[in-house]
Motif scaffolding. Structure first.
Motif, PDB file in Angstrom:
ATOM      1  N   SER A  28       0.848  -1.194   0.000  1.00 60.36           N
ATOM      2  CA  SER A  28       0.000   0.000   0.000  1.00 60.36           C
ATOM      3  C   SER A  28       0.878   1.236   0.000  1.00 60.36           C
ATOM      4  CB  SER A  28      -0.908   0.006   1.232  1.00 60.36           C
ATOM      5  OG  SER A  28      -1.394   1.303   1.501  1.00 60.36           O
ATOM      6  N   ALA A  29       0.621   2.157  -0.948  1.00 62.64           N
ATOM      7  CA  ALA A  29       1.429   3.372  -1.040  1.00 62.64           C
ATOM      8  C   ALA A  29       1.303   4.211   0.223  1.00 62.64           C
ATOM      9  CB  ALA A  29       1.009   4.188  -2.254  1.00 62.64           C
ATOM     10  N   THR A  30       0.119   4.270   0.789  1.00 59.22           N
ATOM     11  CA  THR A  30      -0.083   5.044   2.010  1.00 59.22           C
ATOM     12  C   THR A  30       0.728   4.464   3.166  1.00 59.22           C
ATOM     13  OG1 THR A  30      -2.315   5.632   1.313  1.00 59.22           O
ATOM     14  CG2 THR A  30      -1.796   5.878   3.656  1.00 59.22           C
ATOM     15  N   THR A  31       0.676   3.137   3.293  1.00 63.36           N
ATOM     16  CA  THR A  31       1.420   2.480   4.360  1.00 63.36           C
ATOM     17  C   THR A  31       2.926   2.651   4.171  1.00 63.36           C
ATOM     18  OG1 THR A  31      -0.328   0.835   4.595  1.00 63.36           O
ATOM     19  CG2 THR A  31       1.817   0.282   5.526  1.00 63.36           C
ATOM     20  N   VAL A  32       3.377   2.505   2.939  1.00 65.36           N
ATOM     21  CA  VAL A  32       4.809   2.622   2.658  1.00 65.36           C
ATOM     22  C   VAL A  32       5.298   4.037   2.900  1.00 65.36           C
ATOM     23  CG1 VAL A  32       6.536   2.552   0.812  1.00 65.36           C
ATOM     24  CG2 VAL A  32       4.922   0.670   1.073  1.00 65.36           C
ATOM     25  N   GLN A  33       4.493   5.024   2.504  1.00 63.48           N
ATOM     26  CA  GLN A  33       4.915   6.406   2.739  1.00 63.48           C
ATOM     27  C   GLN A  33       5.072   6.686   4.230  1.00 63.48           C
ATOM     28  OE1 GLN A  33       2.410   9.435   1.031  1.00 63.48           O
ATOM     29  NE2 GLN A  33       3.640  11.101   1.873  1.00 63.48           N
ATOM     30  N   THR A  34       4.132   6.209   5.018  1.00 61.26           N
ATOM     31  CA  THR A  34       4.218   6.382   6.477  1.00 61.26           C
ATOM     32  C   THR A  34       5.446   5.662   7.030  1.00 61.26           C
ATOM     33  OG1 THR A  34       1.807   6.525   6.627  1.00 61.26           O
ATOM     34  CG2 THR A  34       3.017   6.019   8.662  1.00 61.26           C
ATOM     35  N   TYR A  35       5.681   4.461   6.515  1.00 60.69           N
ATOM     36  CA  TYR A  35       6.836   3.662   6.941  1.00 60.69           C
ATOM     37  C   TYR A  35       8.146   4.374   6.614  1.00 60.69           C
ATOM     38  CZ  TYR A  35      10.396  -0.010   6.326  1.00 60.69           C
ATOM     39  OH  TYR A  35      11.548  -0.742   6.350  1.00 60.69           O
ATOM     40  N   LEU A  36       8.278   4.879   5.386  1.00 62.17           N
ATOM     41  CA  LEU A  36       9.509   5.556   4.983  1.00 62.17           C
ATOM     42  C   LEU A  36       9.693   6.868   5.748  1.00 62.17           C
ATOM     43  CD1 LEU A  36       9.521   5.016   1.101  1.00 62.17           C
ATOM     44  CD2 LEU A  36      10.969   3.901   2.809  1.00 62.17           C
ATOM     45  N   LYS A  37       8.624   7.578   5.981  1.00 67.80           N
ATOM     46  CA  LYS A  37       8.724   8.828   6.726  1.00 67.80           C
ATOM     47  C   LYS A  37       9.268   8.567   8.123  1.00 67.80           C
ATOM     48  CE  LYS A  37       6.011  12.697   8.519  1.00 67.80           C
ATOM     49  NZ  LYS A  37       4.649  13.259   8.705  1.00 67.80           N
ATOM     50  N   ARG A  38       8.775   7.514   8.764  1.00 66.54           N
ATOM     51  CA  ARG A  38       9.261   7.172  10.095  1.00 66.54           C
ATOM     52  C   ARG A  38      10.740   6.800  10.062  1.00 66.54           C
ATOM     53  NH1 ARG A  38       5.839   3.622  10.958  1.00 66.54           N
ATOM     54  NH2 ARG A  38       7.055   1.717  10.644  1.00 66.54           N
ATOM     55  N   LYS A  39      11.134   6.038   9.022  1.00 64.75           N
ATOM     56  CA  LYS A  39      12.541   5.663   8.875  1.00 64.75           C
ATOM     57  C   LYS A  39      13.420   6.904   8.719  1.00 64.75           C
ATOM     58  CE  LYS A  39      12.906   1.103   8.843  1.00 64.75           C
ATOM     59  NZ  LYS A  39      13.879   0.348   9.671  1.00 64.75           N
ATOM     60  N   TYR A  40      12.998   7.824   7.848  1.00 68.42           N
ATOM     61  CA  TYR A  40      13.806   9.017   7.594  1.00 68.42           C
ATOM     62  C   TYR A  40      13.900   9.898   8.835  1.00 68.42           C
ATOM     63  CZ  TYR A  40      13.293   7.705   2.669  1.00 68.42           C
ATOM     64  OH  TYR A  40      13.308   7.034   1.464  1.00 68.42           O
TER      65      TYR A  40
END
Length: 333
Positions: free
Chosen positions: A28-40
């Motif tokens: 899911s693009a929404t889930t991945v964006q949230t995941y990457l934002k947290r990583k960054y």
């Protein structure tokens, strides 16, 4: 005694579907964006929200392409399997790199393989004696540094036999063919305590105290030392199995920790790097050494074949799992 029936059963039980179902977290693009934002944000990277938005689809596409290569490898002839598995691993590693470097690939230099294979001799060539050399630039050195903070690999050479000896799932095969074991599996006691055999220090030609110092230097925050009445060293492990870097390695079939039974240059290499180096060389052989490669497959005339065959089955299952562990935080980063 080595049990052929158990060995065959392990590799006949395909878990491809189970592994890839676990990647549903990232579909899911929404889930991945949230995941990457947290990583960054955890890596204190500026403009985390915009960069996570820009990278969510590339991240998903890398994983999807990697899965496609692995799935095709499972369904394809053995002769081209190393090529498919190697390129599958490359795409999965690129997804991992996007979690720590939002600008990947920043330059074309990181797109190269980062490894070279030596020129092969036509006569008496043996895969186990072959070696690869790590280059200054390329994916190999880049993901080793970015994902594992492993630097100064340039110019290092590794023999295939040395790398295969660091794959714990191959130890039964080593024991059967040579009568020698490369790993000491640790015994688990109640309370998440693992016992290190006393003879390990002897094998390393160091004292027990020096062994403690060596392991403490690798995992100081996760290992607590005890000593039982048999004078064996016990370690109290705080964390899951995937929280461990070398020299500890995990046997995915026996579900046990192990330590190499001797000190070698490759003992501290991350498992993913070991699999990458082996797959690189095997893919090069499959592409450019067709005569030797096909002769090996058709005749199985020497010891190279069972190790190559077993490793390809192991890495097809273990590499995606290691990638998943890295992405989901089940591996110490």
């Amino acid at each position: 005694m080595f049990n052929f029936s158990n060995y065959s059963e392990v590799f006949c039980l395909s878990t491809y579907k189970k592994i890839w179902m676990q990647f549903n977290f990232f579909r899911s693009a929404t889930t991945v964006q949230t995941y990457l934002k947290r990583k960054y944000e955890n890596h204190h990277i500026e403009d985390a929200e915009r960069k996570s938005y820009d990278n969510c689809y590339p991240f998903m596409y890398y994983l999807e392409q990697g899965e496609t290569y692995y799935t095709q490898a499972d369904q394809s002839p053995f002769s081209i399997r190393p090529i498919l598995l190697y390129y599958g691993l490359i795409h999965l590693l690129k997804a991992c790199l996007l979690t720590v470097d939002p600008n990947y690939p920043g330059t074309t230099s990181v797109l190269a393989h980062g490894v070279s294979a030596r020129k092969r001799k036509k006569r008496n060539y043996q895969f186990l004696e072959d070696e690869v050399k790590v280059q200054k630039n390329g994916l190999c050195t880049y993901f080793s540094e970015q994902m594992y903070q492993l630097k100064h690999l340039e110019g290092e050479k590794y023999k295939m036999g040395e790398l295969l000896a660091q794959v714990p799932e191959l130890d039964d095969l080593y024991l059967f063919t040579s009568g020698k074991s490369n790993f000491m599996l640790l015994k688990q006691l109640p309370g998440n305590i693992w016992t290190i055999p006393a003879e390990l220090a002897l094998n390393y030609h160091i004292s027990v105290q020096r062994l403690k110092q060596f392991l403490d230097s690798k995992h100081p925050e996760m290992i607590y030392w005890l000593e039982n009445k048999e004078k064996e060293t016990e370690i109290l492990i705080d964390g899951k199995r995937t929280n461990f870097f070398p020299p500890f390695r995990y046997h995915i079939f026996k579900e046990k920790f192990g330590l190499g039974s001797s000190l070698q240059a490759a003992i501290l290499l991350p498992d993913l790097l070991i699999h990458y180096l082996l797959l690189f060389n095997l893919s090069m052989i499959a592409r450019y050494e067709t005569e030797w490669w096909m002769d090996l497959i058709k005749t199985a005339s020497d010891l190279d074949y069972p190790f190559i065959h077993a490793f390809l089955n192991i890495t097809a299952e273990k590499s995606p799992q290691m990638i998943l562990d890295y992405l989901t935080g089940n591996e110490k980063t």
